[in-house]
Design an enzyme around this catalytic site. Structure first.
Site, PDB file in Angstrom:
ATOM      1  N   THR A  40       0.833  -1.207   0.000  1.00  0.00           N
ATOM      2  CA  THR A  40       0.000   0.000   0.000  1.00  0.00           C
ATOM      3  C   THR A  40       0.866   1.254   0.000  1.00  0.00           C
ATOM      4  OG1 THR A  40      -1.766  -1.148   1.183  1.00  0.00           O
ATOM      5  CG2 THR A  40      -1.770   1.260   1.283  1.00  0.00           C
ATOM      6  N   HIS A  43       2.230   1.887  -3.416  1.00  0.00           N
ATOM      7  CA  HIS A  43       1.223   2.480  -4.303  1.00  0.00           C
ATOM      8  C   HIS A  43       1.086   3.980  -4.049  1.00  0.00           C
ATOM      9  CE1 HIS A  43      -0.241  -1.133  -6.238  1.00  0.00           C
ATOM     10  NE2 HIS A  43      -0.406  -1.728  -5.073  1.00  0.00           N
TER      11      HIS A  43
END
Length: 347
Positions: A40, A43
Site C-alpha cells: 500500500t 502504491h
C-alpha cells in the site's frame, strides 16, 4: 517531529517536520521504534490510479509498526488496559463501533473502516496516536522487526487459518512476504504438504527457508502444479488453497488443481475484474472465501501464540534501513528481490 509525508498529489514522498500528534479521548500516544513497508505504501509513493482515488494530501504514511506507549488519555488510564512503557503494535483498521457488524463483535466486517496511513495519519513518524481499542500490547519479549510486521503477519494468519489445515495438502499462489508467512503458518499448524508458486526465483528461495514442501517456478509452465503433485505422490488435488497474488492465472491454476470439496481463501487483490471457471467451482463444490485484514482480535491472539510456540519469521525480513534512508528502502521494497523491509525510527 520527523515524518514521511505524501505532501503533494504527485509521485514521491517527503521527509518533513510535522506537529507531534496528541492523545485524544480514548487514545494513546506511541513513540515509533520500527515500521514495515507495505505494498500500500508503495502504491501511495508511486501515486497510481488507486492512490489518486484513496489518498488526500498531505498524509503521513505507514500502518505496520511497533513502538512504546508514552502517554495515555485519562479515560484509558482509568481502564488500565494500556500503560506508558508498554511495547505495542496497532490494528490499522479503525472501525465505527456502531454498525451491525461492529455491535455483533464482527469488527473486521465494519463497512466504515478507516485505514491508518491511508485516511488517517499513520506510523511513518517519530510518534503516532491511535485509539486504545486498536492497540495490541506485546506481553512477551519479541524481536522488534517481527513486532513491526504484525499487521501483514495477521493477514497471513487470517488467511491460512480460515480452514482446517491438519494433515491437509495446501497450495499457496504468490510467494510475496505474506504468502511466505502463510506457508510458515500452514507448516507450523500441521499441514501435510505445503506447495507455493511464484515467478520470482529469489522469493521462492525465501519460501524454501520456512520449510515448504515444494517451491514451484511457474514461469512458462502450464503443468508445474500438476507436476508438483506427482512429485509429492498426491492423487486427488489440494485440500486448501491460499491465493496471495491477485493474478487471474494463479486463481485459475489453483481451481484446476483443487480436490472436490476443497476450500480457497483469497487474500490477493486483483487490479481488475477477470473470469474463472465457475462450472469447475460448482461441480467440484469448492468454497471460495474473500479475506481482508485481520479478525479483531482473535487473529492477534493467534499470532502471539504461534510465535510463542516457535514459529520463525526471521527469513521473511531481508532489509532494515534508517528512516532517513527511506528512498533506498522503498526502492528495495519495490524491486522484488526482497521480503519485508523495515525502517528503523531510532537510527
Amino acid at each position: 517531529m520527523k515524518a514521511l509525508v505524501k505532501a503533494k498529489a504527485e509521485p514521491g514522498l517527503w521527509l518533513m517536520d510535522v506537529p507531534e500528534p496528541e492523545a485524544g479521548p480514548g487514545e494513546v500516544l506511541i513513540k515509533v521504534l520500527r515500521t514495515g513497508i507495505c505494498g500500500t505504501d508503495l502504491h501511495i509513493r508511486e501515486y497510481d490510479g488507486w492512490a489518486r482515488q484513496a489518498v488526500r494530501t498531505p498524509l503521513v504514511l505507514g500502518h505496520e509498526f511497533v513502538g512504546e506507549v508514552v502517554e495515555v488519555a485519562p479515560d484509558v488510564a482509568a481502564a488500565g488496559t494500556v500503560a506508558p512503557g508498554d511495547l505495542v503494535s496497532g490494528e490499522g483498521h479503525l472501525v465505527c463501533g456502531t454498525c451491525r457488524n461492529c455491535r455483533a463483535g464482527r469488527r473486521h466486517l465494519c463497512r466504515s473502516t478507516v485505514g491508518l496511513g491511508v485516511v488517517r495519519d499513520g506510523a511513518f513518524a517519530e510518534y503516532v496516536s491511535l485509539p486504545a481499542s486498536n492497540v495490541w500490547v506485546h506481553k512477551t519479549k519479541l524481536d522488534l522487526d517481527v513486532a513491526a510486521i504484525f499487521d501483514p503477519f495477521g493477514n497471513a494468519v487470517h488467511t491460512a487459518l480460515s480452514f482446517p489445515l491438519v494433515n491437509e495438502d495446501v497450495l499457496i499462489t504468490g510467494a510475496g512476504p505474506i504468502g511466505i508467512m502463510a506457508a510458515a503458518v500452514a507448516r507450523h499448524a500441521g499441514a501435510r504438504n505445503v506447495v507455493i508458486t511464484d515467478v520470482s526465483p529469489y522469493r521462492l528461495e525465501l519460501a524454501e527457508k520456512v520449510g515448504v514442501s515444494l517451491a514451484l517456478d511457474v514461469r512458462g509452465s502450464k503443468t508445474a502444479i500438476e507436476d508438483g503433485q506427482r512429485r509429492l505422490g498426491m492423487r486427488e488435488g489440494f485440500d486448501v488453497g491460499l491465493e496471495m497474488s491477485g493474478r487471474p492465472e494463479a486463481l485459475r491454476g489453483m481451481l484446476a488443481n483443487m480436490t472436490h470439496g476443497g476450500s480457497i481463501a483469497m487474500l490477493g487483490l486483483p487490479s481488475e475484474e477477470f473470469s474463472i471457471d465457475f462450472a469447475r467451482l460448482v461441480t467440484s463444490m469448492i468454497t471460495l472465501k474473500g479475506i481482508y485484514g485481520r479478525e479483531m482480535f482473535e487473529t492477534w491472539y493467534a499470532m502471539s501464540v504461534l510465535l510463542e510456540g516457535g514459529l520463525d519469521l526471521s527469513p521473511v525480513i531481508t532489509g532494515r534501513y534508517s528512516y532517513r534512508d527511506f528512498d533506498t528502502a522503498f526502492d528495495d521494497a519495490a524491486g522484488g528481490r526482497c521480503g519485508k523491509v523495515i525502517l528503523d525510527w531510532t537510527a
